[in-house]
Each structure stands twice: as C-alpha cells, then as structure tokens.
Scaffold this active site. Structure first.
Site, short mmCIF file in Angstrom:
data_model
loop_
_atom_site.label_atom_id
_atom_site.label_comp_id
_atom_site.label_asym_id
_atom_site.label_seq_id
_atom_site.Cartn_x
_atom_site.Cartn_y
_atom_site.Cartn_z
N GLY A 1 -4.61 0.95 7.54
CA GLY A 1 -4.96 -0.41 6.63
C GLY A 1 -4.26 -1.45 7.14
O GLY A 1 -3.29 -1.41 7.46
N CYS A 2 -4.82 -2.83 6.96
CA CYS A 2 -4.20 -3.93 7.50
C CYS A 2 -2.91 -4.07 6.53
O CYS A 2 -1.79 -4.53 7.10
CB CYS A 2 -5.27 -4.96 7.28
SG CYS A 2 -6.16 -5.23 5.86
N TYR A 3 -3.09 -3.99 5.04
CA TYR A 3 -1.74 -4.62 4.40
C TYR A 3 -0.88 -3.32 4.76
O TYR A 3 0.35 -3.58 4.84
CB TYR A 3 -2.30 -4.32 2.89
CG TYR A 3 -2.70 -5.60 2.27
CD1 TYR A 3 -2.45 -6.76 2.52
CD2 TYR A 3 -4.17 -5.15 1.94
CE1 TYR A 3 -3.20 -8.19 2.13
CE2 TYR A 3 -4.95 -6.37 1.38
CZ TYR A 3 -4.28 -7.85 1.39
OH TYR A 3 -5.24 -8.60 1.11
N THR B 1 -0.11 -1.64 7.28
CA THR B 1 0.37 -1.82 8.62
C THR B 1 1.63 -2.96 8.59
O THR B 1 2.60 -2.67 9.15
CB THR B 1 -0.65 -2.54 9.65
OG1 THR B 1 -1.72 -1.46 9.87
CG2 THR B 1 -0.05 -3.01 10.83
#
Length: 309
Positions: A115-117, A119
């Site tokens: 996921g972006c967060y 990461t």
C-alpha cells in the site's frame, strides 16, 4: 524473448499509470481487452492464462476472483489490491524491505504490491526496528496525508467535481484503516500502529511521518545513530534516497510525478526526539511504480527500467 503482460483493471487509476510506464517498452508485449471484453469472464480468463505476467488493478474481491480464474502454474501475478498483503503464500512486493527481499520477489509466483501509506511507513521504521533502535513492542504513531487520487475514481470525482472544497480532510477516525494489519505485520511490530491518515486537495503526492521519543526507548538511541542506520541501509538504492541538507520544509509534492521515495530525518538531539518523514507519489512508488519495479525483478530485467526517478 518478449514477455507478455496483462493488466486486469487497465482502465482504473493504477492500471492507467502502469500502462503508461509499460507502453513504450519493447521487451514487453501488452495483452489488452477492448471495452466490450473487460467484463467478459471468459475473455478475461483467456487473457489471464495467456500472459506470462498478470498485474491486477482491481477491488479486493475482484482480485481474488481473478486469481481463481488462473488455471495454470506458469502465469505469475502481481496484485495491487489489499487482498493478499498479509496472506500466506504471497510475497510482499517491497524489494527494499529486508535483505533478500528482492531475491524473494525474483522467484515468486504471487506478489502483493504494498500500500502507499505502508510503503512510506515501512521505509522509515523497518530498518530501525530490525536494528533494535526502535523497540518492536513500542506503539508507533503514523501521521500521513495523500493526494486524492489515492481514493480512486470516486474520490477523484468528488474533489474534481466540486463536491469537496476543503484543503485537508482527516479520515479513518476509528483507527481501523485497512492498511494497519499490513503495517504491523511487515514492520514486525507487537502492536498495531496508531494510523492517522488524511487527504489533501491535490491530485497526487504523499507525506508519511513517524515521531520517535528516542529518550524513552530502553537503548536511548541518538538521532545521529538513527540517521546513520537509514543512510547505510539505503546507500545503494536507486529508488529510496535520504535527503541532504536542511529538512525544515517538507512538501506533499516533493516526489510527485516520480517513482522514488525520499526520507528526511530531523528532530531535537537535546530532547531525544526524532521526526522521520517520507515523501513519495501515491501513484508512483506507492502503487504503479512499485508494481513495475516488481515486474522487472520477476522478469530478470533491470529493476528501474521504465521508472521515472
């Protein structure tokens, strides 16, 4: 030999971003379906089984259904949804996470895109936890803000259609965001982190922050020791870098339109407090760029091929 790739969900936000990164590649051949076939189960089944690599850019349930349609042991899958990020039998697609993680991705049949967060969070804390500078049983707090494209087509329409005019909106107030199990598992924490996400009235970009009370940790690591550890871990990374010089200003757009991630380390040595900050593009290293990086590694291609660094 040309490698065939099918993006299931190519018309979505992440699918379009991945397609843009692969479109000019001569080492890859994209399998595509027209608008009349994209929701045709049999057409998708054939494409899924014909491809050497499949990248799933679908909602969780649809991603699970797509995997079930693959009936051969040759097609390798990268899933960009949340469905398999903590699942057994899936390799976590964050090459920088652990020593040997890139090698695990290279041989994996099933890879789950981070996921972006998570990461940003994992890039900041996992090396320090592994080194014992952050206690694994500490309850970490994560503040983060993303561009609204992270919410997909519905949130994009909300912000760009005039339905939302605020500059900053906090959400997940019940502290039950779907990224929390992923953060806890891959950071190897004893307790779920307190995750405080928000969305900004900006299309793309992301800031993830973790504050550390170094003075309260048993080992009382110094700010300099934390910085030295992170610099050592990412010294040779072409994608994760540590900012040089003054970290007084951090902007959400610092790494927008790229596939890199930048870490900044600041704080107050006298008080024993650290402020770790990661900036990235929620659609780049936070989504499409990460998927392409894993695809390259799995295919035995230079990992940064097709990325914007």
């Amino acid at each position: 030999m040309t490698i065939s790739v099918f993006i299931d969900g190519a018309a979505g936000t992440t699918g379009l971003e991945i397609g843009d990164r692969l479109a000019a590649r001569r080492d890859l051949a994209l399998i595509s379906l027209d608008d009349t076939q994209r929701k045709d189960t049999e057409a998708r089944r054939q494409a899924l089984n014909d491809a050497d690599f499949v990248i799933l850019c679908l909602p969780d349930d649809a991603a699970r259904e797509a995997v079930a349609l693959i009936d051969n042991d040759r097609t390798r899958v990268i899933d960009a949804s949340t469905a398999f990020r903590t699942a057994d039998g899936w390799t976590y697609g964050f090459p920088e996470l652990e020593p040997g993680q890139a090698n695990a991705i290279a041989t994996a049949a099933r890879v789950s895109n981070p996921g972006c967060y998570p990461t940003g969070f994992l890039a900041l804390v996992r090396p320090l936890i592994r080194a014992g500078l952050i206690p694994a049983d500490w309850v970490l707090s994560v503040n983060a803000v993303s561009g609204y494209s992270g919410g997909g087509k519905s949130m994009i329409a909300e912000f760009e259609g005039g339905g939302e005019t605020t500059a900053f909106r906090a959400y997940a107030m019940a502290l039950a965001h779907k990224h929390v199990p992923e953060m806890q598992k891959h950071a190897r924490l004893a307790h779920p982190p307190l995750f405080l996400p928000a969305v900004a009235n900006r299309y793309r970009g992301m800031v993830v922050e973790v504050a550390l009370p170094l003075h309260a940790f048993l080992r009382r690591p110094s700010l300099a020791a934390c910085e030295a550890m992170l610099r050592d871990v990412y010294r040779d990374s072409p994608i994760i870098r540590l900012a040089e010089g003054d970290a007084a200003l951090v902007r959400i757009e610092d790494d927008a339109e790229t596939d890199r991630l930048t870490i900044r380390i600041s704080g107050n040595s006298d008080l024993g407090q650290a402020r770790l900050t990661a900036t990235l593009d929620n659609l780049g290293k936070g989504a499409a760029g990460a998927a392409v990086q894993s695809l390259n590694i799995m295919a035995g291609i230079e990992p940064t091929t097709g990325l914007n660094l």
